[in-house]
Design an enzyme around this catalytic site. Sequence first.
Site, PDB file in Angstrom:
ATOM      1  N   LYS A   1      29.475  46.581 -21.835  1.00  0.00           N
ATOM      2  CA  LYS A   1      30.072  48.321 -21.615  1.00  0.00           C
ATOM      3  C   LYS A   1      28.878  49.447 -20.897  1.00  0.00           C
ATOM      4  CE  LYS A   1      31.701  51.077 -25.245  1.00  0.00           C
ATOM      5  NZ  LYS A   1      33.338  51.691 -25.707  1.00  0.00           N
TER       6      LYS A   1
ATOM      7  N   TYR B   1       0.973  55.314 -16.456  1.00  0.00           N
ATOM      8  CA  TYR B   1       1.129  54.797 -17.811  1.00  0.00           C
ATOM      9  C   TYR B   1      -1.079  55.671 -17.472  1.00  0.00           C
ATOM     10  CZ  TYR B   1      -0.063  50.703 -21.318  1.00  0.00           C
ATOM     11  OH  TYR B   1       0.284  50.645 -22.554  1.00  0.00           O
TER      12      TYR B   1
END
Length: 754
Positions: A92, A37
């Site tokens: 999915k 970060y």
Amino acid sequence: MGLDEDSLDYHEAEPPGKLEISTTKPTNTQRDLSLAYSPGVAEPCRRIADDPDDAYKYTAKGNLVGVVSNGSAVLGLGDIGAQASKPVMEGKGVLFKRFADIDVFDIELDQDDPEKIIEAVSAMEPTFGGINLEDISAPECFTIEESLREEMDIPVFHDDQHGTAIISGAALLNAAEIAGKELEDLEIVFSGAGASALATARFYVSLGAKKENITMCDSSGIITTARAEAGDVNEYKREFARDIDEGGLGDAMAGSDVFVGLSIGGLVDQEMVRSMADNPIVFAMANPDPEIGYEAAKEARDDTVIMATGRSDYPNQVNNVLGFPFIFRGALDVRATEINEEMKVAAARALAELSKQDVPDAVVKAYGDQPLQFGPDYIIPKPLDPRVLFEVAPAVAKAAMDSGCARQELDLEAYEERLEARLGKSREMMRVVLNKAKSDPKRIALAEGADEKMIRAAYQLEEQGIAEPILIGNDKRITKTTERLGLDFEPTIANPRADDERHEDYAERLYQVRKRKGLTKSEAEDLIRRDTNYYGSVMVECGDADALLTGLTHHYPSALRPPLQVIGTAEDADFAAGVYMLTFKNRVIFCADTTVNQDPDAKVLAEVADHTAELARSFNVDPRVAMLSYSNFGSVDNPGTRKPRRAADMLRNDGDVDYPVDGEMQADTAVVEEILEGTYEFTDLEEPANVLVFPNLEAGNIGYKLLQRLGGAEAIGPMLVGMDKPVHVLQRGDEVKDIVNLAGVAVVDAQQNE
């Protein structure tokens, strides 16, 4: 508990749902977090701002698919809304990850307006490498997909339309071949005219069927030009209107070659099937209840009925998971701008061809040991077949490159190796050895040559160019089994019971080797004729084969005894040893000795370590050897701990040893970098060990099995080291892939022995 209750428990268990986000880079230190970060993240941001394509280099975009739905047409549930559809979309995502290692964000949009869905999805293009539209009702789904394909520069794929089309298209190719019919001659009837049916009909035309031979029926009957002109059908159905008499589904099916059901259960009876042409093809794909049941369709007539359904409890399941993960895998890896018709056709043809190949044992076991061989009851692969990834994704990638929609060119041979690595480190490691084997195949004697697994392995070895297999056994039995399995090859067979002048030479050689061990000439002749392990061992010893594989149907010691007696150990070895290669996600470890020496002394341990290090190098692994104990560098001093310590000293003092070795040490010391660098910074191992030498057979066997069963490691082996010529002893019950893998190792051994 029933399925519904079990499913609720499954989804509710902590953490709820089926997906989570995990990190792919280290996050253990302040510096790690600074790189992940702020402030380190600024530099990749600047690079992407200068060149948007760098998003594929510095972010997960290239392996990230958005599964998008509004929940308006969930299979079997209908319009249940966006939030209620979330478990389906998460599912999915599970399939994408499980079958093709693709990451997914599921996006449920509480929106029915197609234009607003298009606007929302197109705005997310910077996030994703591809978009999978799911469970969106017709006709809105057509508009949404068409618009997004035009607006977005990444693949957009509506699986409800194209998934069934591609999988059933593969089934149709093979069914037509089995029935002896050409696609262009097929009279095809559709029951159902929704999104899936229309896409499937279009796709069959892409495969070679003629549009004028397709009759489509909706709930009002045959879609005719008269109905279209009267405004009775929408613009999408009008595409398949035929200038024929009106009628119902039964009228349409009379004389037809193919029935494609994408409607509701129970619409078709046996009389309708009997009215079809010879050897009809029936794809009854309504779920959960097909238009006609499997047994009913099969029993309707005396000739062959080739039947497919959407159900997993019958042969030939048309399951979309055979398509979308692998199609997206190929599309993502070439950074395709779309999934075009050429890519869909390539996927279908790859699936059709895979159905004709020998099926791995693991797949057969997963489906209850039922026979899986190309024919009326096996026209499409099973979803759990790992080879689908290696066949479909490269075919799709190639089609994308050939059709001009790929932004990145791939070396397809290297690409297949990358795909294998996605399914586990063991596949990646074995690919190294198998590629070496293919560069110079050697003759491999398979002692249990009449066994079905050995015959199937021999076929794969020859077909893939890994080795030149020699099946030892009854030639008539081997030939009969080969024909029954439908394997298109003529194996090389050595029949010990046949009249062959070599047998006298083999018996004489065995007698000379063992006469001082009490073996008579007549006993030698008997062993050569009835014991394929002795036959194969002498064959290798005499130079008529380069390596031997045995043990598939024998207890390990009894299989090992003949090659030890006949071939013996190498000049620089007094002992053989068994080694397992254990692969984890990002690590490979060789464990020795796990099968042979019960209580080795320091000399044996040193010898085993050296031969195992040599084996590691055949896998392109630079060995780092640890001699294991329950003591760390003299922390406990007794005869047991001195043994591995002396073995390590022997190796370090050997001028020919060119790899780091240390010990005695505890197992965690050997494999944990922080311990080596911190507490024991003086060790000769600058990195964690990858060759672990156990102090005795008991520890080795226990250790590798715990790592395999509880540590999640994949095990390859046992590989026999220290023999004068390549010999490997399988474990009883090994699968065909295990035989092929060990044969590859044996070929590389033989190459190194030259």
